[in-house]
Design a protein around this motif. Structure first.
Motif: not given
Length: 472
Positions: A11-19, A193-198
């Motif tokens: 989640v932290n990694f995916g959120a970092g990519l979104l950022l 985003t959807g994947l990170m939320l799940m």
């Protein structure tokens, strides 16, 4: 624990990519880099507000993932407002002047209003914001996790449909009518985003030790599958209507119907397969847990089988194994081996007059005193039977054994357990017999026990509360 850490990292990694995605597009708007904004000159640009939304969603995920729920809550509200106000503008045809609030847009490819994000983009931000809101509240329950997962699946589905539209060159998959279309990198952002939320919903459930039902994952896949299926069907059907309206060509679009039918069936079959796999995995985990518990119980039972139930020191069975092993070792290395036998003096009289409960307590205290003499790992104190105890001392000679017996007899006498019916002392005492030798080839366990027993008999003959050593 490993799963817990892996989910948090993902989640932290995916959120970092979104950022990074949001900041990159924002940088592109400020520097005039068309490639960062559009990727390709023919593609739709990611609007400035969309990049802001991704930055907000990434920060909210990071905050939620690291116990900063208020940050996630406030950003979730902002995302809902951003998506909701944009959709309201699209539906009612009004202008709230939020599209170019932060940036004057100079790229308007496939854009209905400069700076206005696509309606499917706005809807995805609304889903993301509501999901974050639901998961940011305190005392979250399983129903809220379900809402968060379903909304995450819807967000991922909208992004996936737009992405597939770009791959298959079906414009109606990433654009609704003549309104602004979703950008390519926006679709990728919503898939992430959807994947990170799940994943975040799963992480939070592990964090508070609430187990998600196995139906959650299949249900998420059904929502995702049907979202993609229905949106693709709608896109192909809209494309068919466009061709018919513009060119007057009436065609039967079996592809659209086929996607709707087979996509729905495939989604259900995948969900069933995942449910069966999850159920099998859960049963396998339960079986492994049961096996581990049975193994631990067997080990516990085996351990108890070598202990005396009353005194909780090794029993005769354990002693027999130990003396057989130490006798062989002493013979091989030519080491001395000492065996001491103890017997509580006049214990029958003690039992008769003080009662069996007091007798049990007496044996426990004596056993504890003798067990304290087993200082080394190879030493062993054991209950031999009744009121008899043994002390096995590998690599101890006669002098060592006599010294230890003297200390043991004094320790028991110092307990000052009253024994008014003993002829040896007003307190409980023990007699002891010692056998110490360097075993020869013909030496047996019975020989050692018999010699120690002879010493014990001799100690009793001398008035008890003493010891007799016999060297062999």
């Amino acid at each position: 624990m490993r799963k817990y850490i892996s989910l948090r990292f993902c989640v932290n990694f995916g959120a970092g990519l979104l950022l990074v995605l949001g900041l990159t597009v924002m940088f592109g708007w400020y520097t005039g880099s068309h490639q960062l904004i559009q990727i390709n000159p023919q593609f739709v640009p990611m609007q400035f507000n969309t990049s802001l939304g991704f930055i907000g969603a990434s920060l909210a995920l990071i905050g939620l993932n690291n116990q900063y729920r208020k940050i996630s809550l406030y950003i979730g509200i902002l995302l809902v407002l951003l998506g909701g106000l944009t959709l309201t503008q699209q539906i009612l045809g009004v202008n709230f002047y939020i599209d170019e609030l932060f940036m004057k847009h100079y790229i308007v490819t496939d854009t209905s209003q400069p700076g206005r994000m696509a309606p499917n983009t706005a809807l995805a931000f609304m889903f993301s914001g509501i999901s974050l809101l639901v998961m940011s509240v305190k005392n979250i329950n399983l129903n809220q996790y379900l809402v968060g997962i379903v909304l995450g699946a819807l967000t991922m589905g909208l992004g996936s449909v737009a992405f597939l539209g770009y791959l298959s060159n079906v414009e109606t998959a990433y654009g609704w009518g003549k309104l602004t279309k979703m950008a390519l990198h926006t679709s990728v952002g919503f898939m992430a985003t959807g994947l990170m939320l799940m994943l975040e919903a799963r992480y939070l459930s592990l964090q508070i030790k609430q187990k998600l039902p196995i139906l959650f994952l299949p249900l998420s896949l059904i929502v995702l599958g049907f979202t993609i299926t229905i949106c693709l069907w709608q896109a192909l059907y809209s494309s068919q209507l466009y061709v018919m309206t513009r060119y007057g060509i009436t065609t039967s679009n079996f592809v659209a119907e086929g996607i709707l039918i087979f996509g729905g069936i495939f989604s259900i079959l995948i969900a069933i397969a995942v449910w069966l796999a999850a159920r099998s995995y859960e049963q396998l985990q339960a079986l492994r847990l049961a096996q581990a518990e049975i193994l631990a119980l067997n080990q516990r039972l085996e351990s108890l089988s070598y202990l005396d139930g009353l005194t909780e020191i090794p029993n005769r069975r354990s002693f027999n194994i130990a003396i057989d092993r130490e006798l062989g070792r002493a013979y091989r290395h030519k080491h001395s081996l000492a065996l001491i036998m103890f017997d509580v003096d006049y214990f029958k009289s003690y039992n008769d007059h003080y009662g069996h409960l007091a007798g049990d307590q007496c044996l426990q205290m004596v056993a504890h005193a003798i067990n304290n003499m087993a200082k080394r790992k190879t030493d062993m104190a054991a209950r031999y039977g009744g009121e008899e105890f043994v002390l096995l001392l590998p690599e101890a000679n006669l002098t060592d054994a006599e010294k230890i017996v003297g200390i043991t007899l004094k320790a028991i006498a110092d307990l000052k357990i009253p024994h008014a019916y003993s002829q040896a002392s007003p307190y409980v005492t023990v007699s002891a017999g010692i056998c110490a030798c360097i075993p020869q080839y013909e030496t047996t366990v019975n020989d050692l026990i018999q010699i120690a027993d002879q010493g014990l008999y001799a100690a009793k003959s001398r008035g008890r509360a003493c010891f007799v050593a016999i060297s062999s």
